[in-house]
Design a protein around this motif. Structure first.
Motif, mmCIF file in Angstrom:
data_model
loop_
_atom_site.group_PDB
_atom_site.id
_atom_site.type_symbol
_atom_site.label_atom_id
_atom_site.label_comp_id
_atom_site.label_asym_id
_atom_site.label_seq_id
_atom_site.Cartn_x
_atom_site.Cartn_y
_atom_site.Cartn_z
ATOM 1 N N UNK A 1 0.838 -1.207 0.000
ATOM 2 C CA UNK A 1 0.000 0.000 0.000
ATOM 3 C C UNK A 1 0.870 1.253 0.000
ATOM 4 N N UNK A 2 2.037 1.184 0.637
ATOM 5 C CA UNK A 2 2.943 2.330 0.676
ATOM 6 C C UNK A 2 3.789 2.416 -0.588
ATOM 7 N N UNK A 3 4.302 1.286 -1.044
ATOM 8 C CA UNK A 3 5.258 1.273 -2.150
ATOM 9 C C UNK A 3 4.597 1.553 -3.496
ATOM 10 N N UNK A 4 3.453 0.929 -3.762
ATOM 11 C CA UNK A 4 2.829 1.061 -5.080
ATOM 12 C C UNK A 4 2.475 2.505 -5.421
ATOM 13 N N UNK A 5 1.846 3.281 -4.526
ATOM 14 C CA UNK A 5 1.579 4.690 -4.866
ATOM 15 C C UNK A 5 2.851 5.502 -5.094
ATOM 16 N N UNK A 6 3.895 5.234 -4.313
ATOM 17 C CA UNK A 6 5.155 5.954 -4.512
ATOM 18 C C UNK A 6 5.713 5.687 -5.908
ATOM 19 N N UNK A 7 5.725 4.432 -6.302
ATOM 20 C CA UNK A 7 6.279 4.076 -7.598
ATOM 21 C C UNK A 7 5.438 4.556 -8.766
ATOM 22 N N UNK B 1 12.515 11.311 -7.345
ATOM 23 C CA UNK B 1 12.652 9.872 -7.567
ATOM 24 C C UNK B 1 13.711 9.252 -6.671
ATOM 25 N N UNK B 2 14.796 10.001 -6.418
ATOM 26 C CA UNK B 2 15.841 9.502 -5.534
ATOM 27 C C UNK B 2 15.305 9.316 -4.120
ATOM 28 N N UNK B 3 14.538 10.303 -3.662
ATOM 29 C CA UNK B 3 13.927 10.199 -2.328
ATOM 30 C C UNK B 3 12.948 9.026 -2.269
ATOM 31 N N UNK B 4 12.116 8.897 -3.300
ATOM 32 C CA UNK B 4 11.132 7.811 -3.331
ATOM 33 C C UNK B 4 11.813 6.446 -3.361
ATOM 34 N N UNK B 5 12.883 6.332 -4.148
ATOM 35 C CA UNK B 5 13.601 5.059 -4.254
ATOM 36 C C UNK B 5 14.249 4.679 -2.929
ATOM 37 N N UNK B 6 14.830 5.658 -2.250
ATOM 38 C CA UNK B 6 15.445 5.391 -0.946
ATOM 39 C C UNK B 6 14.397 4.964 0.074
ATOM 40 N N UNK B 7 13.234 5.610 0.025
ATOM 41 C CA UNK B 7 12.163 5.249 0.944
ATOM 42 C C UNK B 7 11.652 3.837 0.661
ATOM 43 N N UNK B 8 11.490 3.501 -0.622
ATOM 44 C CA UNK B 8 11.043 2.159 -0.998
ATOM 45 C C UNK B 8 12.066 1.113 -0.554
ATOM 46 N N UNK C 1 14.180 1.384 1.890
ATOM 47 C CA UNK C 1 14.142 1.319 3.358
ATOM 48 C C UNK C 1 12.999 0.405 3.822
ATOM 49 N N UNK C 2 11.859 0.508 3.158
ATOM 50 C CA UNK C 2 10.707 -0.316 3.519
ATOM 51 C C UNK C 2 10.978 -1.786 3.187
ATOM 52 N N UNK C 3 11.508 -2.029 1.993
ATOM 53 C CA UNK C 3 11.763 -3.402 1.563
ATOM 54 C C UNK C 3 12.819 -4.073 2.438
ATOM 55 N N UNK C 4 13.820 -3.290 2.878
ATOM 56 C CA UNK C 4 14.953 -3.856 3.632
ATOM 57 C C UNK C 4 14.691 -4.001 5.129
ATOM 58 N N UNK C 5 13.457 -3.886 5.556
ATOM 59 C CA UNK C 5 13.170 -3.975 6.993
ATOM 60 C C UNK C 5 13.587 -5.336 7.556
ATOM 61 N N UNK D 1 25.972 0.836 -7.291
ATOM 62 C CA UNK D 1 27.305 1.224 -6.816
ATOM 63 C C UNK D 1 27.298 1.450 -5.311
ATOM 64 N N UNK D 2 26.302 2.188 -4.836
ATOM 65 C CA UNK D 2 26.272 2.561 -3.419
ATOM 66 C C UNK D 2 26.042 1.367 -2.508
ATOM 67 N N UNK D 3 25.137 0.473 -2.873
ATOM 68 C CA UNK D 3 24.731 -0.582 -1.950
ATOM 69 C C UNK D 3 25.282 -1.969 -2.300
ATOM 70 N N UNK D 4 25.867 -2.135 -3.478
ATOM 71 C CA UNK D 4 26.367 -3.445 -3.865
ATOM 72 C C UNK D 4 27.871 -3.459 -4.114
#
Length: 255
Positions: A17-23, A50-57, A59-63, A152-155
């Protein structure tokens, strides 16, 4: 995989519900700008949004990963295997993984980038009939940029930093493999299929065969089988059979 790190139906629904509207909002924004008014300042705004939205997504996925690392730090779970490497062994292992990841992500970024440019050029050539191509093209262009930044940043960057780290230790858990410097998760496990012991001259290693469940558009199983090889330190090679037995029993038979 340890069931403590698998989302239940309710948590999955809340995340969706949070991720789909952001994307979808961001995809619609890029498509609109690309078709109606492709100005540089608009794209700069869309990039940071988009950078902010991607970071937020992310963060949610990586819980689940954060909960996993928290449990490791507070010693709530015990490792199945614990390997400490010499400098030469460590550098070889990290460099091999770095090369694979660089190659993989470079191919993905360039593939998406060239498709996006082709669609954008095609869209402009079609003029009024090319709006869909423009919308998709600009979206793919942004995706290629974000993919490059995030990969690059996370992998890639954590592995480059690990090359010179004095703590050359990897621990294996039912959830995945962790570089103990900065608790970086180098591999997660979904559904363990097999664990095998590989012997090649003086080099002994354990191969983890993991399966990610999926379904095709036609409704058939579209599972992905992935292999990850972890070298056994030379000083542990005499215990390789015992190490393999421990890993096999813990990863395949433990609940």
């Amino acid at each position: 995989m340890n069931r403590n790190y698998v989302d239940g139906t309710l948590i999955t629904l809340v995340k969706s519900i949070i991720i789909i509207p952001l994307g979808t909002t961001y995809l619609a924004l890029i498509g609109y700008i690309g078709v109606q008014n492709p100005r540089t300042d608009y794209f700069i705004f869309a990039f940071f949004y988009g950078l902010f939205s991607s970071l937020l997504i992310k963060y949610i996925i990586d819980s689940n990963k954060r909960r996993f690392i928290y449990d490791i730090k507070h010693k709530r779970i015990k490792p199945i295997l614990n390997f400490k490497y010499t400098k030469s062994e460590w550098v070889l292992f990290i460099q091999e993984n770095l090369t694979k990841r660089k190659k993989k992500h470079t191919i993905i970024v360039l593939f998406i980038f060239f498709i996006s440019i082709s669609l954008i050029l095609w869209g402009y050539n079609l003029k009024n009939d090319g709006e869909f191509a423009l919308a998709v093209g600009y979206n793919l262009l942004m995706i290629s940029i974000f993919w490059g930044i995030f990969s690059y940043r996370f992998s890639i960057s954590p592995l480059k930093h690990a090359l010179d780290c004095p703590l050359r230790e990897i621990q294996c858990f039912k959830y995945g493999l962790v570089l103990m410097n900065e608790y970086y998760i180098i591999k997660t496990f979904s559904y363990m299929k097999n664990v095998s012991l590989n012997k090649n001259h003086n080099k002994h290693s354990i191969c983890f065969i993991d399966e990610t469940k999926g379904t095709s558009l036609e409704g058939y199983d579209a599972n992905r089988i992935m292999k990850f090889t972890l070298p056994i330190p030379k000083e542990e090679k005499e215990n390789s059979r015992k190490i393999y037995t421990t890993a096999f029993r813990s990863l395949l038979t433990s609940k």
